[in-house]
Design a protein around this motif. Structure first.
Motif, short mmCIF file in Angstrom:
data_model
loop_
_atom_site.label_atom_id
_atom_site.label_comp_id
_atom_site.label_asym_id
_atom_site.label_seq_id
_atom_site.Cartn_x
_atom_site.Cartn_y
_atom_site.Cartn_z
N GLY A 253 3.95 7.40 25.39
CA GLY A 253 4.35 6.39 26.35
C GLY A 253 5.80 6.48 26.75
O GLY A 253 6.33 5.56 27.39
N ARG A 254 6.47 7.57 26.42
CA ARG A 254 7.87 7.73 26.76
C ARG A 254 8.04 8.59 28.00
O ARG A 254 7.18 9.39 28.33
CB ARG A 254 8.63 8.34 25.57
CG ARG A 254 8.65 7.45 24.34
CD ARG A 254 9.52 8.05 23.24
NE ARG A 254 9.70 7.12 22.16
CZ ARG A 254 8.96 7.12 21.05
NH1 ARG A 254 8.00 8.02 20.91
NH2 ARG A 254 9.18 6.24 20.09
N TYR A 255 9.19 8.45 28.63
CA TYR A 255 9.49 9.19 29.84
C TYR A 255 10.80 9.95 29.65
O TYR A 255 11.73 9.43 29.03
CB TYR A 255 9.58 8.25 31.04
CG TYR A 255 8.26 7.63 31.39
CD1 TYR A 255 7.42 8.23 32.32
CD2 TYR A 255 7.82 6.47 30.76
CE1 TYR A 255 6.20 7.68 32.64
CE2 TYR A 255 6.59 5.92 31.07
CZ TYR A 255 5.78 6.53 32.00
OH TYR A 255 4.55 5.98 32.29
N PRO A 256 10.88 11.16 30.20
CA PRO A 256 12.10 11.96 29.98
C PRO A 256 13.21 11.62 30.95
O PRO A 256 12.97 11.28 32.11
CB PRO A 256 11.59 13.38 30.24
CG PRO A 256 10.50 13.20 31.27
CD PRO A 256 9.84 11.89 30.94
N SER A 257 14.42 11.74 30.46
CA SER A 257 15.60 11.68 31.32
C SER A 257 16.61 12.67 30.76
O SER A 257 16.46 13.18 29.65
CB SER A 257 16.19 10.26 31.36
OG SER A 257 16.64 9.86 30.07
N VAL A 258 17.62 12.97 31.54
CA VAL A 258 18.66 13.91 31.12
C VAL A 258 20.00 13.21 31.18
O VAL A 258 20.35 12.58 32.19
CB VAL A 258 18.67 15.15 32.03
CG1 VAL A 258 19.82 16.09 31.64
CG2 VAL A 258 17.34 15.89 31.95
N GLN A 259 20.75 13.33 30.10
CA GLN A 259 22.09 12.72 30.04
C GLN A 259 23.08 13.81 29.62
O GLN A 259 23.02 14.29 28.47
CB GLN A 259 22.11 11.56 29.04
CG GLN A 259 21.17 10.43 29.42
CD GLN A 259 21.15 9.32 28.38
OE1 GLN A 259 21.92 9.30 27.43
NE2 GLN A 259 20.22 8.36 28.57
N ASP A 260 23.93 14.22 30.53
CA ASP A 260 24.92 15.27 30.27
C ASP A 260 24.29 16.52 29.69
O ASP A 260 24.82 17.11 28.74
CB ASP A 260 26.00 14.74 29.31
CG ASP A 260 26.79 13.58 29.89
OD1 ASP A 260 27.03 13.59 31.12
OD2 ASP A 260 27.14 12.66 29.15
N GLY A 261 23.16 16.91 30.23
CA GLY A 261 22.49 18.13 29.78
C GLY A 261 21.62 17.98 28.56
O GLY A 261 21.04 18.96 28.09
N HIS A 262 21.50 16.75 28.05
CA HIS A 262 20.69 16.49 26.87
C HIS A 262 19.37 15.81 27.28
O HIS A 262 19.39 14.88 28.10
CB HIS A 262 21.42 15.59 25.89
CG HIS A 262 22.72 16.17 25.41
ND1 HIS A 262 22.82 16.99 24.31
CD2 HIS A 262 23.99 16.02 25.89
CE1 HIS A 262 24.08 17.34 24.14
NE2 HIS A 262 24.81 16.77 25.08
#
Length: 202
Positions: free
Chosen positions: A189-198
């Protein structure tokens, strides 16, 4: 469809996405496993490697490239790098040595508690929380025609069916990364995001 082909196709998509969008996570991937490493793993497991697992390890030998070990009394402690937790549930893609180590450890526990059903020899851990008895395994004893089913295991319960194949798990993750959608049952149930390449799973 060939189970190994499904794994290769899905994992190739995942790695391409990580390299393009989350390079910090991509740097946790080890080079492909060697024939020697795969041979040692098969010997440790006491059985041939499932084709889908061998195909995966021949692409990358786990996501442990940036992990470190800290000496402690009686041995050392594995300190996983935060970016090694590539999967939605926070699991690490185990390398050959880690698979062998955990498989042996779980078999010892099953013997110690006198419950062979807790961890049969045919179970092979492939994705796991670095510091807990929690993750996904291939049930090579449950293979009928085609792929080995994937089971979810945890400290509080017996393992249960999670997905029909490793390819199905990785395809769900690839779909989620590329399109922001997919089978939520296989992505927690999680969704991906990118934070400073992570890579971050919200």
């Amino acid at each position: 469809m060939d189970p190994a082909h499904d794994v290769v196709s899905a994992w190739t998509r995942i790695v391409h996405w990580l390299e393009e969008h989350a390079p910090a996570a991509a740097r946790t991937l080890n080079p492909p496993a060697t024939d020697a490493e795969l041979g040692r793993l098969a010997n440790a497991l006491g059985r041939p490697l499932p084709g889908e697992l061998e195909a995966w390890l021949r692409l990358n030998n786990g996501s442990t490239a940036l992990d470190t070990r800290t000496p402690i009394p009686g041995g050392d402690r594995l300190d996983p790098h935060p970016d090694s937790r590539l999967l939605p549930g926070g699991e690490v893609f185990l390398d050959c040595a880690s698979i062998a180590e955990r498989h042996a450890q779980h078999l010892r526990i099953a013997t110690d508690i006198g419950d062979e059903d807790w961890w049969p020899p045919a179970w092979i851990p492939v994705l796991a929380e670095a510091d807990a008895h929690y993750g996904l395994l291939l049930d090579t004893g449950g293979r009928r025609e085609g792929a080995a089913p994937v089971l979810f295991y945890s400290e509080t319960d017996y393992a249960k069916v999670y997905a029909p194949s490793l390819g199905a798990v990785l395809t769900a993750v690839a779909d989620m990364l590329e399109h922001g959608g997919g089978d939520s049952a296989l992505t927690h149930g999680r969704y991906p995001s990118v934070q400073d390449g992570h890579l971050v799973w919200d």
